[in-house]
Design an enzyme around this catalytic site. Structure first.
Site, PDB file in Angstrom:
ATOM      1  CB  THR A 198      34.490  39.123  39.772  1.00 12.37           C
ATOM      2  OG1 THR A 198      33.061  39.120  39.938  1.00 12.37           O
ATOM      3  CG2 THR A 198      34.901  38.126  38.699  1.00 12.37           C
ATOM      4  CB  ILE A 258      38.087  45.824  38.780  1.00  9.05           C
ATOM      5  CG1 ILE A 258      39.099  45.233  39.741  1.00  9.05           C
ATOM      6  CG2 ILE A 258      37.984  47.327  38.983  1.00  9.05           C
ATOM      7  CD1 ILE A 258      40.532  45.782  39.481  1.00  9.05           C
ATOM      8  CG  HIS A 259      32.668  42.463  38.154  1.00  3.16           C
ATOM      9  ND1 HIS A 259      32.279  41.724  39.257  1.00  3.16           N
ATOM     10  CD2 HIS A 259      32.019  43.662  38.255  1.00  3.16           C
ATOM     11  CE1 HIS A 259      31.428  42.430  39.977  1.00  3.16           C
ATOM     12  NE2 HIS A 259      31.249  43.605  39.416  1.00  3.16           N
ATOM     13  CG  ASP A 260      34.310  43.057  32.572  1.00  4.49           C
ATOM     14  OD1 ASP A 260      33.716  43.984  31.995  1.00  4.49           O
ATOM     15  OD2 ASP A 260      33.718  42.028  32.974  1.00  4.49           O
ATOM     16  CB  ALA A 263      37.323  37.831  33.408  1.00  2.00           C
TER      17      ALA A 263
END
Ligand code: RIB
Ligand code: CA
Length: 334
Positions: A198, A258-260, A263
């Site tokens: 991420t 922007i990890h989320d 996902a």
């Protein structure tokens, strides 16, 4: 054919962007959002989550409050990362009666039971709600089509402690329970989206500028990131400006991991990532490593795999999708 999804969020700036990405993705059918304390308190998470969905006209999406505290330790929050209210410099409010009457745990369990084998649950915060839902329904992972977890770090440094990522740091005991359950029963191995991948999704001002172009609006400035004309772009840039200021201080670049949203994108299109099947367990006693996610890549434990860990993928493809989809969502809101 749409993909029915639930998201479990600790909204937060990148959680907000993940909600927008889900709404902007035609292949996603967002059934609801369960809220968990993490980046900010549960009340703020629930209010932010509802307000972001309402901002894009999706007050039909159920928002349900889950756990206000980790299962076995005090709550820690991170206002320095996401701002005092959780959405950076942006301030959103939701009507007090916007929240579901049922709990976030009931939302997760009821939905999984009502649509066995169909729903993908995407966990974007500490795993407290998921652990409590497993208490309520031990078959949860088998009832789900798949569990996707943003969290952990394996070959890269942690973002909260040397070996620990934030979501795992907040509630290590919950994470340990979830990975143990995944070793017992799940339709598909949970997909893990760790910092290793991420943190390749670096959103930079030029991405947001192109997003504004797709939306048919302009940026007042790129650094600092400002776009005032358009309501959704105004929210996005006010939230991201805080997040980019944080990354400038702690990671040395004016941009944002922007990890989320990554996902969510991987849950919708697993071809974006390359995952390895392995056994993951979580440290809950380490003085220096509390919350560390440990992958037994050489199978020295001799346990069956309980996770598909995405250590590589196409972050650049995801970023282009993110820019295009959020830009189109903003244009539709104009
Ligand atoms: O470490 C990144 C994760 O922690 C993201 O989910 C972010 O929102 C924070 O919750
Ligand atoms: Ca999050």
């Amino acid at each position: 054919m749409t993909i029915p999804i639930l998201v479990d969020v600790d909204t937060g700036i990148d959680d907000s962007l993940a909600l927008l990405y889900a709404i902007a993705s035609p292949e996603a059918d967002l059934l609801g959002a369960s809220c968990v304390a993490g980046n900010v308190t549960l009340d703020a998470v629930a209010s932010n989550t509802a307000a972001v969905l309402d901002l894009v006209g999706r007050s039909d999406v159920e928002v349900a409050a889950g756990c206000a505290y980790p299962i076995a330790r005090p709550l820690v929050i991170t206002p320095e990362t996401h701002g005092p209210t959780g959405t950076g410099h942006a301030e959103l409010t939701a009507p007090p009666d916007r929240l579901s009457e049922r709990s976030g745990i009931d939302l997760l369990v009821d939905t999984a039971r009502s649509r066995p084998g169909e729903v993908t649950l995407i966990a974007l915060g500490p795993l407290t709600n998921i652990a409590r839902a497993l208490d309520r329904e031990p078959r949860l992972l088998t009832l789900l089509e798949r569990l996707v977890i943003m969290g952990g770090c394996f070959g890269v440094a942690g973002n909260t402690a040397p070996r620990t990522e934030w979501n795992m740091h907040v509630d290590p005991e919950a994470a340990k329970l979830v990975f143990a359950a995944a070793g017992r029963d799940s339709r598909k191995l949970p997909l893990i989206m760790p910092l290793d991948l991420t943190e390749e999704a670096r959103l930079l001002p030029h991405h947001v500028s192109r997003m504004a172009g797709v939306a048919g609006t302009a940026m007042e400035s790129l650094e600092p990131l400002v776009s005032r004309v358009h309501p959704l772009m105004s929210f996005i840039t006010d939230a991201l400006r805080f997040y980019m200021e944080f990354h400038q201080r702690y990671d040395g670049f004016y941009g944002a991991f922007i990890h989320d949203p990554f996902a969510v994108a991987a849950a919708l299109d697993p071809s974006l990532v390359r995952a390895v099947e392995t056994t993951v367990d979580v440290e809950t006693a380490g003085e220096l490593t509390m919350g560390e996610t440990v992958a037994d890549l050489r199978n020295s434990w001799g346990r069956k795999p309980n996770a598909a860990v995405a250590l590589a993928g196409s972050a650049h493809v995801f970023l282009e999708q993110f820019v295009a989809r959020i830009g189109r969502l903003a244009r539709a809101q104009a």
